[in-house]
Scaffold this motif. Sequence first.
Motif, PDB file in Angstrom:
ATOM      1  N   GLY A 240       0.813  -1.201   0.000  1.00 41.69           N
ATOM      2  CA  GLY A 240       0.000   0.000   0.000  1.00 41.69           C
ATOM      3  C   GLY A 240       0.848   1.253   0.000  1.00 41.69           C
ATOM      4  O   GLY A 240       2.075   1.187  -0.010  1.00 41.69           O
ATOM      5  N   THR A 241       0.182   2.369   0.022  1.00 44.90           N
ATOM      6  CA  THR A 241       0.875   3.658   0.084  1.00 44.90           C
ATOM      7  C   THR A 241       0.384   4.414   1.313  1.00 44.90           C
ATOM      8  O   THR A 241      -0.645   4.078   1.901  1.00 44.90           O
ATOM      9  CB  THR A 241       0.593   4.504  -1.175  1.00 44.90           C
ATOM     10  OG1 THR A 241      -0.817   4.756  -1.263  1.00 44.90           O
ATOM     11  CG2 THR A 241       1.072   3.799  -2.424  1.00 44.90           C
ATOM     12  N   LYS A 242       1.142   5.420   1.688  1.00 43.68           N
ATOM     13  CA  LYS A 242       0.771   6.291   2.798  1.00 43.68           C
ATOM     14  C   LYS A 242       0.936   7.726   2.355  1.00 43.68           C
ATOM     15  O   LYS A 242       1.800   8.032   1.536  1.00 43.68           O
ATOM     16  CB  LYS A 242       1.666   6.021   4.009  1.00 43.68           C
ATOM     17  CG  LYS A 242       1.469   4.653   4.602  1.00 43.68           C
ATOM     18  CD  LYS A 242       2.275   4.485   5.858  1.00 43.68           C
ATOM     19  CE  LYS A 242       2.016   3.093   6.417  1.00 43.68           C
ATOM     20  NZ  LYS A 242       2.557   2.931   7.736  1.00 43.68           N
ATOM     21  N   THR A 243       0.130   8.590   2.931  1.00 46.08           N
ATOM     22  CA  THR A 243       0.266  10.010   2.632  1.00 46.08           C
ATOM     23  C   THR A 243       1.435  10.572   3.424  1.00 46.08           C
ATOM     24  O   THR A 243       1.915   9.962   4.395  1.00 46.08           O
ATOM     25  CB  THR A 243      -1.007  10.784   3.025  1.00 46.08           C
ATOM     26  OG1 THR A 243      -1.153  10.723   4.447  1.00 46.08           O
ATOM     27  CG2 THR A 243      -2.242  10.213   2.336  1.00 46.08           C
ATOM     28  N   LEU A 244       1.888  11.738   3.017  1.00 45.74           N
ATOM     29  CA  LEU A 244       2.959  12.405   3.745  1.00 45.74           C
ATOM     30  C   LEU A 244       2.536  12.683   5.179  1.00 45.74           C
ATOM     31  O   LEU A 244       3.323  12.528   6.114  1.00 45.74           O
ATOM     32  CB  LEU A 244       3.348  13.705   3.040  1.00 45.74           C
ATOM     33  CG  LEU A 244       4.414  14.554   3.727  1.00 45.74           C
ATOM     34  CD1 LEU A 244       5.718  13.771   3.892  1.00 45.74           C
ATOM     35  CD2 LEU A 244       4.659  15.830   2.935  1.00 45.74           C
ATOM     36  N   GLU A 245       1.292  13.038   5.366  1.00 43.31           N
ATOM     37  CA  GLU A 245       0.777  13.304   6.708  1.00 43.31           C
ATOM     38  C   GLU A 245       0.844  12.052   7.583  1.00 43.31           C
ATOM     39  O   GLU A 245       1.209  12.114   8.755  1.00 43.31           O
ATOM     40  CB  GLU A 245      -0.656  13.838   6.645  1.00 43.31           C
ATOM     41  CG  GLU A 245      -0.784  15.240   6.068  1.00 43.31           C
ATOM     42  CD  GLU A 245      -0.687  15.270   4.544  1.00 43.31           C
ATOM     43  OE1 GLU A 245      -0.904  14.231   3.881  1.00 43.31           O
ATOM     44  OE2 GLU A 245      -0.359  16.345   4.006  1.00 43.31           O
ATOM     45  N   GLU A 246       0.479  10.895   7.022  1.00 40.70           N
ATOM     46  CA  GLU A 246       0.543   9.645   7.777  1.00 40.70           C
ATOM     47  C   GLU A 246       1.977   9.312   8.183  1.00 40.70           C
ATOM     48  O   GLU A 246       2.240   8.937   9.324  1.00 40.70           O
ATOM     49  CB  GLU A 246      -0.041   8.491   6.949  1.00 40.70           C
ATOM     50  CG  GLU A 246      -1.536   8.564   6.747  1.00 40.70           C
ATOM     51  CD  GLU A 246      -2.047   7.540   5.748  1.00 40.70           C
ATOM     52  OE1 GLU A 246      -3.152   6.997   5.993  1.00 40.70           O
ATOM     53  OE2 GLU A 246      -1.360   7.274   4.741  1.00 40.70           O
TER      54      GLU A 246
END
Length: 77
Positions: free
Chosen positions: A62-68
């Motif tokens: 998966g991917t994550k946002t910069l905020e996460e």
Amino acid sequence: MTRQTAIRLPEKTYERLQTLAARTGRTATYYIREAIEQHLEDLEDIYLAEQALEKLRRGEMGTKTLEEVSRELGLDD
């Protein structure tokens, strides 16, 4: 330990290599080794990126946002 190998170069490439070596005082072997090392690193990076993209497409990753990521690393404070 080093290994020896032989390659065939187009005449123009060989001439450019010899000219560069003569102008800089380095050997043609030095530049051949440098070019191979740099290109291998690039090819390895591309291969790893393609593998990651395939895993992402298959849903194995998966991917994550910069905020996460910032939150998980405690950087958002």
